[in-house]
Design a protein around this motif. Structure first.
Motif, short mmCIF file in Angstrom:
data_model
loop_
_atom_site.label_atom_id
_atom_site.label_comp_id
_atom_site.label_asym_id
_atom_site.label_seq_id
_atom_site.Cartn_x
_atom_site.Cartn_y
_atom_site.Cartn_z
N UNK A 171 0.86 -1.18 0.00
CA UNK A 171 0.00 0.00 0.00
C UNK A 171 0.90 1.24 0.00
N UNK A 172 1.00 1.91 -1.15
CA UNK A 172 1.95 3.02 -1.28
C UNK A 172 1.59 4.20 -0.37
N UNK A 173 0.30 4.38 -0.10
CA UNK A 173 -0.09 5.49 0.79
C UNK A 173 0.31 5.20 2.23
N UNK A 174 0.19 3.94 2.64
CA UNK A 174 0.65 3.55 3.98
C UNK A 174 2.17 3.73 4.08
N UNK A 175 2.88 3.29 3.05
CA UNK A 175 4.34 3.44 3.04
C UNK A 175 4.74 4.91 3.11
N UNK A 176 4.06 5.75 2.34
CA UNK A 176 4.43 7.16 2.30
C UNK A 176 4.02 7.91 3.56
N UNK A 177 3.02 7.40 4.27
CA UNK A 177 2.69 8.02 5.56
C UNK A 177 3.86 7.84 6.53
N UNK A 178 4.49 6.68 6.46
CA UNK A 178 5.66 6.44 7.31
C UNK A 178 6.86 7.24 6.83
N UNK A 179 6.99 7.41 5.51
CA UNK A 179 8.05 8.28 4.96
C UNK A 179 7.89 9.68 5.51
N UNK A 180 6.67 10.20 5.46
CA UNK A 180 6.37 11.55 5.97
C UNK A 180 6.75 11.67 7.44
N UNK A 181 6.35 10.67 8.21
CA UNK A 181 6.62 10.67 9.66
C UNK A 181 8.13 10.65 9.95
N UNK A 182 8.85 9.74 9.29
CA UNK A 182 10.29 9.60 9.54
C UNK A 182 11.06 10.83 9.06
N UNK A 183 10.63 11.42 7.94
CA UNK A 183 11.28 12.63 7.44
C UNK A 183 11.14 13.77 8.45
N UNK A 184 9.95 13.88 9.04
CA UNK A 184 9.73 14.92 10.05
C UNK A 184 10.56 14.67 11.31
N UNK A 185 10.88 13.41 11.56
CA UNK A 185 11.75 13.08 12.71
C UNK A 185 13.23 13.17 12.33
N UNK A 186 13.50 13.57 11.08
CA UNK A 186 14.85 13.72 10.53
C UNK A 186 15.60 12.39 10.44
N UNK A 187 14.84 11.30 10.33
CA UNK A 187 15.43 9.98 10.12
C UNK A 187 15.42 9.70 8.62
N UNK A 188 16.30 10.39 7.92
CA UNK A 188 16.24 10.42 6.47
C UNK A 188 16.58 9.08 5.82
N UNK A 189 17.56 8.39 6.32
CA UNK A 189 17.95 7.10 5.73
C UNK A 189 16.82 6.08 5.86
N UNK A 190 16.20 6.06 7.04
CA UNK A 190 15.10 5.12 7.27
C UNK A 190 13.90 5.49 6.39
N UNK A 191 13.64 6.79 6.29
CA UNK A 191 12.54 7.27 5.44
C UNK A 191 12.78 6.87 3.98
N UNK A 192 14.04 6.99 3.55
CA UNK A 192 14.40 6.66 2.17
C UNK A 192 14.13 5.19 1.85
N UNK A 193 14.35 4.34 2.83
CA UNK A 193 14.11 2.90 2.66
C UNK A 193 12.65 2.64 2.28
N UNK A 194 11.73 3.28 3.00
CA UNK A 194 10.30 3.10 2.73
C UNK A 194 9.87 3.82 1.45
N UNK A 195 10.52 4.94 1.18
CA UNK A 195 10.21 5.68 -0.05
C UNK A 195 10.59 4.85 -1.27
N UNK A 196 11.73 4.18 -1.20
CA UNK A 196 12.17 3.32 -2.31
C UNK A 196 11.21 2.15 -2.51
N UNK A 197 10.68 1.62 -1.39
CA UNK A 197 9.70 0.52 -1.49
C UNK A 197 8.46 0.99 -2.23
N UNK A 198 8.01 2.21 -1.89
CA UNK A 198 6.82 2.77 -2.56
C UNK A 198 7.06 2.93 -4.05
N UNK A 199 8.26 3.39 -4.42
CA UNK A 199 8.57 3.61 -5.83
C UNK A 199 8.79 2.31 -6.59
N UNK A 200 9.22 1.27 -5.90
CA UNK A 200 9.31 -0.06 -6.54
C UNK A 200 7.91 -0.55 -6.93
#
Length: 414
Positions: free
Chosen positions: A315-344
């Motif tokens: 579910x790309x929207x579920x994945x991107x909700x976590x991307x949004x959350x992690x980016x706001x927490x400045x956990x960029x590497x972890x956010x990128x992991x989920x962002x890449x999953x969404x784009x796959x």
């Protein structure tokens, strides 16, 4: 003087009709008044002003406008019918019947005129005569809901309760069917982005069946899209929930509006109600996570977003909700992991592309950031946020290159 098209009477008539679709009746009257200032004899403006006054229970004022039309055109069926309905509301049953009889002289078997004539005859205690007219309508069209409903009322007055209930149920069934057909036409238009046209169908659907939950939710969504206030939107969502307290779509829409307008705890309450009904509702889970994050409950927010992804890993929207959350927490590497999953899963999902561009910017990978912002701008050239951050990335990259050149220059000097 020739008026510009944007300022002629039809401009204001169309504005008035649009206002009616959004239940803004006073605003509609104001628009029809503008039209009549320009063209006092415009019959369409006169009719719609009368019809809107009727909706506001201002029957005597409404009648004046219908009479103006009838004076100009004595056989104007819509004006005669609506005048008759307004007279009925004022208890002037004989005068109402006269209007319907005038219509029947023009169109002998006009079903609405026959049905409403029957209604007024019944109110004068002429029940049996009234039933004759209704049976005439139902012989031609057994599914005429106005005739079915009016027959139910008259049979009830005659004490024939079981027959009355039978015809009432048939009327409600027919109204529900017609209302749903109109909702479906509106829904097709909404999917095509034709929201103004869709609103006309939702409005009429609810005129026929005020308990059409799908039309109520669709109208609320369209009001939200058009930028109306929570108060205007919730009238329809709350009505839907009165009819069906477990309506997930109504609860979800209400929660999303509350979240977007900063009422985060109330939004969480709505999502919790959804989860009571459907504990595995993925949309409610990640939406609750987003609202909890805004309440600074970061651990709980992450938990609900992760739970949504566990249930639906693609579910790309579920994945991107976590991307949004992690980016706001400045956990960029972890956010990128989920962002890449969404784009796959969906390489063209603009939200994920845009977020990857932002994450690349935060991770100081400026060339990649620029490339991803270019992908966003290819799809949406007017995206100001993407333009701003792309320029920011370009500035950072140029600064980095200048610094690199300076370092090389110093090395060569040494």
């Amino acid at each position: 003087m020739i008026l510009e098209p944007s300022k002629n009477s039809w401009h204001y008539i169309n504005k008035g009709l649009s206002a009616i679709n959004y239940n803004e009746f006073n605003k509609a009257i104001s628009r029809f008044n503008k039209a009549l200032e320009i063209e006092p004899e415009n019959l369409v403006a006169q009719f719609h002003k009368g019809a809107t006054l009727y909706k506001l229970d201002r029957y005597e004022e409404a009648i004046k406008y219908f009479e103006k039309i009838i004076e100009h055109d004595p056989k104007h069926i819509d004006a005669l019918l609506n005048k008759g309905l307004a007279l009925e509301k004022l208890g002037k049953y004989d005068e109402a019947i006269a209007c319907f009889e005038t219509i029947l002289q023009v169109v002998p078997n006009y079903p609405d005129a026959l049905s409403y004539k029957a209604t007024n005859l019944s109110k004068l205690d002429k029940h049996e005569e009234a039933l004759v007219y209704l049976d005439q309508v139902l012989k031609d069209n057994p599914k005429n809901s106005i005739a079915l409903y009016n027959k139910s009322v008259i049979l009830g007055r005659l004490g024939k309760n079981s027959d009355s209930i039978f015809y009432l149920n048939k009327a409600l069934e027919e109204d529900s069917r017609k209302s749903m057909e109109l909702y479906e036409k509106g829904d097709e238009l909404t999917k095509k982005g034709k929201h103004e046209e869709a609103m006309e169908y939702y409005y009429v659907a609810l005129e026929i069946d005020p308990k059409n939950v799908k039309a109520l939710i669709a109208k609320a969504w369209t009001l939200d899209f058009a930028g109306f206030s929570n108060k205007d939107i919730f009238v329809f969502l709350d009505k839907a929930l009165e009819i069906d307290p477990q309506c997930i779509d109504a609860l979800m829409n209400k929660g999303l509006v509350l979240d977007r307008t900063g009422l985060f705890q109330k939004a969480v309450d709505c999502f919790d109600k959804v989860l009571e009904i459907d504990p595995k509702n993925v949309r409610a889970l990640y939406s609750k996570g987003v609202s909890l994050f805004s309440l600074k409950k970061y651990g709980a927010a992450k938990f609900f977003c992760e739970q949504a992804i566990q249930l639906e890993p693609k579910n790309v929207k579920a994945l991107c909700s976590l991307v949004w959350l992690l980016e706001h927490l400045k956990k960029y590497e972890e956010a990128l992991e989920y962002c890449n999953k969404a784009l796959e899963i969906d390489p063209d999902y603009v939200y994920a592309i845009s977020y990857k561009a932002k994450l690349m910017l935060e991770l100081e990978k400026y060339e990649e950031s620029i490339n991803y912002y270019n992908r966003v701008l290819k799809r949406d050239p007017q995206n100001k946020t993407a333009l701003y951050h792309k320029n920011k990335a370009i500035g950072k990259l140029e600064k980095e290159k200048r610094g690199s050149l300076f370092d090389k220059f110093r090395e060569n000097k040494q």
